[in-house]
Motif scaffolding. Structure first.
Motif, PDB file in Angstrom:
ATOM      1  N   ILE A 620       0.831  -1.203   0.000  1.00 16.95           N
ATOM      2  CA  ILE A 620       0.000   0.000   0.000  1.00 16.95           C
ATOM      3  C   ILE A 620       0.868   1.257   0.000  1.00 16.95           C
ATOM      4  O   ILE A 620       0.620   2.212  -0.756  1.00 16.95           O
ATOM      5  CB  ILE A 620      -0.940  -0.021   1.225  1.00 16.95           C
ATOM      6  CG1 ILE A 620      -1.897  -1.218   1.125  1.00 16.95           C
ATOM      7  CG2 ILE A 620      -1.723   1.285   1.339  1.00 16.95           C
ATOM      8  CD1 ILE A 620      -2.756  -1.403   2.348  1.00 16.95           C
ATOM      9  N   ILE A 621       1.899   1.266   0.844  1.00 18.86           N
ATOM     10  CA  ILE A 621       2.795   2.430   0.901  1.00 18.86           C
ATOM     11  C   ILE A 621       3.505   2.630  -0.427  1.00 18.86           C
ATOM     12  O   ILE A 621       3.597   3.749  -0.952  1.00 18.86           O
ATOM     13  CB  ILE A 621       3.801   2.270   2.053  1.00 18.86           C
ATOM     14  CG1 ILE A 621       3.081   2.346   3.395  1.00 18.86           C
ATOM     15  CG2 ILE A 621       4.886   3.341   1.981  1.00 18.86           C
ATOM     16  CD1 ILE A 621       3.980   2.071   4.588  1.00 18.86           C
ATOM     17  N   ARG A 622       4.013   1.564  -1.004  1.00 19.41           N
ATOM     18  CA  ARG A 622       4.733   1.674  -2.278  1.00 19.41           C
ATOM     19  C   ARG A 622       3.824   2.185  -3.386  1.00 19.41           C
ATOM     20  O   ARG A 622       4.263   2.964  -4.239  1.00 19.41           O
ATOM     21  CB  ARG A 622       5.310   0.308  -2.653  1.00 19.41           C
ATOM     22  CG  ARG A 622       6.504  -0.095  -1.813  1.00 19.41           C
ATOM     23  CD  ARG A 622       6.996  -1.483  -2.186  1.00 19.41           C
ATOM     24  NE  ARG A 622       8.187  -1.852  -1.431  1.00 19.41           N
ATOM     25  CZ  ARG A 622       8.789  -3.023  -1.534  1.00 19.41           C
ATOM     26  NH1 ARG A 622       8.319  -3.946  -2.349  1.00 19.41           N
ATOM     27  NH2 ARG A 622       9.868  -3.283  -0.810  1.00 19.41           N
ATOM     28  N   SER A 623       2.557   1.770  -3.376  1.00 20.13           N
ATOM     29  CA  SER A 623       1.622   2.247  -4.390  1.00 20.13           C
ATOM     30  C   SER A 623       1.414   3.753  -4.272  1.00 20.13           C
ATOM     31  O   SER A 623       1.434   4.481  -5.273  1.00 20.13           O
ATOM     32  CB  SER A 623       0.287   1.509  -4.247  1.00 20.13           C
ATOM     33  OG  SER A 623      -0.670   2.009  -5.147  1.00 20.13           O
ATOM     34  N   HIS A 624       1.225   4.237  -3.031  1.00 14.56           N
ATOM     35  CA  HIS A 624       1.064   5.680  -2.820  1.00 14.56           C
ATOM     36  C   HIS A 624       2.326   6.438  -3.225  1.00 14.56           C
ATOM     37  O   HIS A 624       2.248   7.493  -3.882  1.00 14.56           O
ATOM     38  CB  HIS A 624       0.738   5.961  -1.352  1.00 14.56           C
ATOM     39  CG  HIS A 624      -0.683   5.712  -0.969  1.00 14.56           C
ATOM     40  ND1 HIS A 624      -1.731   6.430  -1.493  1.00 14.56           N
ATOM     41  CD2 HIS A 624      -1.235   4.830  -0.104  1.00 14.56           C
ATOM     42  CE1 HIS A 624      -2.868   6.008  -0.970  1.00 14.56           C
ATOM     43  NE2 HIS A 624      -2.594   5.032  -0.124  1.00 14.56           N
TER      44      HIS A 624
END
Length: 770
Positions: A620-624
């Protein structure tokens, strides 16, 4: 042996002439104590001229009393040795005879040879836990359709609004049940401010000379009178209102919207952003099949809890100056029946609705005047949350919370009765497993019955606010039972990403109504996350647990295949209508819901280590971060004047990398851990529990921004808000502000880096990469 010692003293010294002093020294190698015995003689008592014994005068010339009396000749020493040996043998024989006499005496009926012979062993929980398959089977055998049906019938009520007499009756019944099950029970009281419906006729709508008097209402609406033009705005979503704004000016208008897709509060919030003066909400027959005179009830607070004590508990309003939540609307809001809405829409003029709305309604024009009057009554109510606990044997101060709303606008059978019934049956079943079947939970289970749920999870949020510093350190999961059964055809779960693996394993182990199939094969084929998972919304009681307290939470529901259950928030939410919506399978579906919730709770208190999907947040963090990086590069290329060259996304990328490495290290530590080491398991579980809590931004106040979770929250400091702000900058949106963006960007970056630092280890082991 005491008698033997006494005999020895008398033979050697005669009756003692002074006290006997015992010096007890703690044995550091065990629980026993050594006893050092010192005898003071008559010569010691006489002492020196000052009456002080020689043993305090440090005199080295004085010989022991016995040596003085008997002398040191070989003959005397031999005699002394022989006498000592003889006395020892006599003492031993006396002691032996005394103990043998006790052993041969008749045994008392109350005598417990095991208890008297061996020390009592206290349960530490270190023993191997019960086999997991047996735990599952025990739960499955405890819960049955007939038992749930009996509880539903007992707790059905036609009127139990929060703080009412009906709510109080149910409160007492829940307390009695928890007590009957042998649980420690307590009550959490709050005094909250809510709006209630005014006297009949006080709220009214006048459209083209026709007056309507709705009985339904929306709590927390602004009060007053507005006369303006009414316009139709579909569902009142943000994109609906943006489409409408392209066709006409919405400033000062009264917006007519249909219920569904988003909450009442979101509809009013969106309309207020467009400068509308009021909102009317109705249930469209094409969405919700109900009678034309059906009244709707709800609230429009864009938040949860008592909006007049934001961020702190409602124990006594008089202790604080007047304050209110920023989520309270400043415009009027009112529900109307489908029949009232139909009369208005048939007379609307103006342009046709956008084609993407899929309807043939007119939007309204300047001749479609309407008067809206709202006079809701603000009052204070006492509400009660009820709790019962099954205490764990290893980490009793770590607990999973299972909760259900108790109140409702009307009968509220699907909204509250079913969840309350499942809560009580789980409490009974697990209590019996512990009491009679040998199940030993490592951690505790807290069962909670909330009040004022219909006003926006008020009871839930007030409890969290009252115990924030304790709960986010000790509660590791919340399972919500509100509205768990409203039909059959779809199964949806909204949860923290940390619980996704637990959800998947539970779906594979709980059977579906179709024989031979599991819930996973029934609802999760191909891609279970796409088919089953849904976002956790603000109106869900699990949301404040997650976004306000940083506690991994889950909410799930069986629902109709195509449409939503139409009777939430109405007086038609009855057992008969829910039975029809579930095709007569209500009790069977309730059993499945109880097994699904109970299975997860038992797994969390049974295993040595908490079952959490630790690496899920990495994705999720990498996507953001990827989206933000692309947008920043585009702006710097197309609009370089907005950002200085000093602004770089490398800060955020480095923080995300640090977090990823910290999570991977924690995962390795768990993989190589010794599950028989209780203390190490506790330390690892504490690190796991800290993951969600660390995502709460430390840079904003819980009072001003209660939902501080930077990934799942709802304010400007979240990564989603940072990304959206970049969209505004690219389109020259009125809310765009380059300096504000840099501030948001910096806070988000340091929050992620703080999460990584908290997980990585000791402060002296951390790097200084940013």
């Amino acid at each position: 042996m005491d008698q033997a010692r006494s005999t020895i003293f008398k033979i050697i010294n005669g009756e003692p002439h002074s006290y006997t002093r015992f010096n007890l020294t703690q044995n550091m190698e065990g629980d026993n104590s050594q006893v050092e015995m010192k005898l003071a003689s008559a010569v010691d008592e006489e002492g020196g001229e000052n009456g002080v014994g020689d043993h305090l005068n440090h005199s080295t010339s004085r010989q022991p009393y016995v040596a003085q009396k008997l002398g040191r000749s070989p003959k005397n020493l031999c005699f002394l040795a022989a006498a000592t040996l003889l006395i020892f043998i006599i003492g031993y024989l006396i002691g032996y005879l005394v103990h043998r006499k006790k052993d041969l005496s008749p045994i008392s009926p109350d005598f417990d040879p095991v208890e008297k012979t061996f020390p009592i062993i206290h349960e530490t929980g270190a023993a191997t836990p019960m086999n997991w398959d047996r735990v599952k089977n025990l739960l499955a055998n405890k819960i049955s359709p007939s038992k749930l049906e009996s509880v539903f019938r007992e707790f059905s009520s036609s009127s139990h609004q929060a703080g009412s007499t009906g709510d109080e009756v149910l409160r007492t019944m829940v307390v009695d049940k928890f007590t009957e099950y042998g649980m420690k029970t307590w009550t959490d009281d709050h005094y909250v401010k809510v709006q209630i419906a005014p006297a009949a006729g006080s709220n009214r709508i006048v459209f083209k000379g026709q007056t309507s008097l709705p009985k339904g209402f929306l709590s927390y609406s602004a009060n007053g009178t507005v006369t303006s033009t009414v316009v139709y705005a579909h569902y009142g979503r943000q994109n609906d209102l943006m489409s409408l704004a392209k066709k006409l000016n919405m400033s000062g208008k009264v917006v007519l919207v249909r219920a569904g897709l988003i909450t009442f509060a979101e509809k009013v919030y969106n309309a207020a952003k467009m400068n509308a003066s009021g909102v009317l909400i109705y249930a469209d027959p094409s969405d919700l099949s109900m009678e034309e005179n059906t009244e709707l009830y709800g609230h429009v607070h864009m938040g949860s809890g008592d909006p007049y004590t934001p961020g702190f508990p409602s124990f006594n309003h008089s202790q604080f100056p007047p304050v209110q939540s920023s989520g309270l609307p400043k415009i009027l809001a009112q529900t109307i029946t489908p029949g009232m809405a139909t009369k208005i829409m048939r007379q609307l003029g103006g342009q046709s609705a956008p084609a993407e709305w899929g309807c043939f309604n007119k939007l309204g024009d300047e001749s479609d005047d309407i008067t809206l009057v709202v006079n809701n009554v603000l009052t204070e109510k006492k509400i009660n949350n009820i709790f019962g606990v099954i205490q764990g044997l290893v980490d009793a101060d770590r607990y999973v919370v299972i909760g259900a709303q108790r109140d409702a606008w009307g009968p509220g059978f699907a909204a509250s009765t079913v969840g309350t019934g499942i809560l009580l049956e789980l409490a009974r079943s697990i209590s019996e497993m512990v009491e009679y079947d040998g199940f030993k939970p490592r951690r505790s289970i807290v069962f909670a019955s909330w009040s004022a749920g219909e006003y926006g999870s008020v009871g839930t949020t007030e409890w969290l606010e009252a115990h924030l510093t304790t709960l986010n350190m000790k509660a590791f999961t919340f399972i919500n039972l509100d509205s768990v059964v409203s039909g059959y055809g779809r199964f949806k779960v909204a949860a923290s990403p940390l619980l996704h693996s637990l959800i998947e394993s539970t779906l594979k182990e709980v059977n579906s109504p179709n024989k031979g199939r599991t819930l996973f094969s029934e609802f999760g084929q191909d891609n279970w996350e796409n088919n089953v998972l849904e976002p956790l919304k603000m109106d869900n009681a699990a949301y404040p647990f997650l976004a306000f307290s940083g506690i991994p939470s889950i909410s799930f529901r069986f629902m109709p295949r195509n449409k939503e259950y139409p009777f939430f928030g109405t007086m038609l939410d009855t057992p008969e209508r829910l039975s029809m919506a579930t095709s007569g399978q209500l009790n069977q579906l309730a059993v499945l819901a109880a097994k699904f919730a109970g299975h997860m709770a038992l797994k969390l208190v049974h295993d040595h280590l908490l079952q959490m999907d630790l690496l899920k947040y990495n994705d999720i963090i990498r996507s953001h971060v990827y989206q933000i990086n692309v947008k920043v590069r585009n702006i710097k290329r197309m609009q370089p004047q907005l950002f200085s060259k000093a602004l770089t996304v490398q800060w955020l990328i480095s923080a995300a990398g640090a977090y990823s490495r910290a999570m991977e290290k924690l995962s390795r530590d768990i993989e190589h851990s010794d599950t028989d080491n209780i203390e190490k398991c506790r330390l690892l579980n504490d690190r796991i529990m800290a993951v969600e809590r660390n995502f709460l931004s430390p840079y904003v106040s819980p009072r001003d921004s209660p939902y501080r979770h930077i990934l799942l929250g709802s304010d400007s400091y979240t990564l989603a808000a940072v990304s959206q702000h970049l969209d505004h900058l690219q389109t020259n949106h009125p809310d765009a502000d380059a300096d504000l963006f840099r501030y948001q960007f910096g806070l988000a970056t340091w929050t992620i880096q703080g999460c990584a630092n908290a997980l990585a280890g000791h402060i002296w082991s951390l790097g200084n990469e940013i």
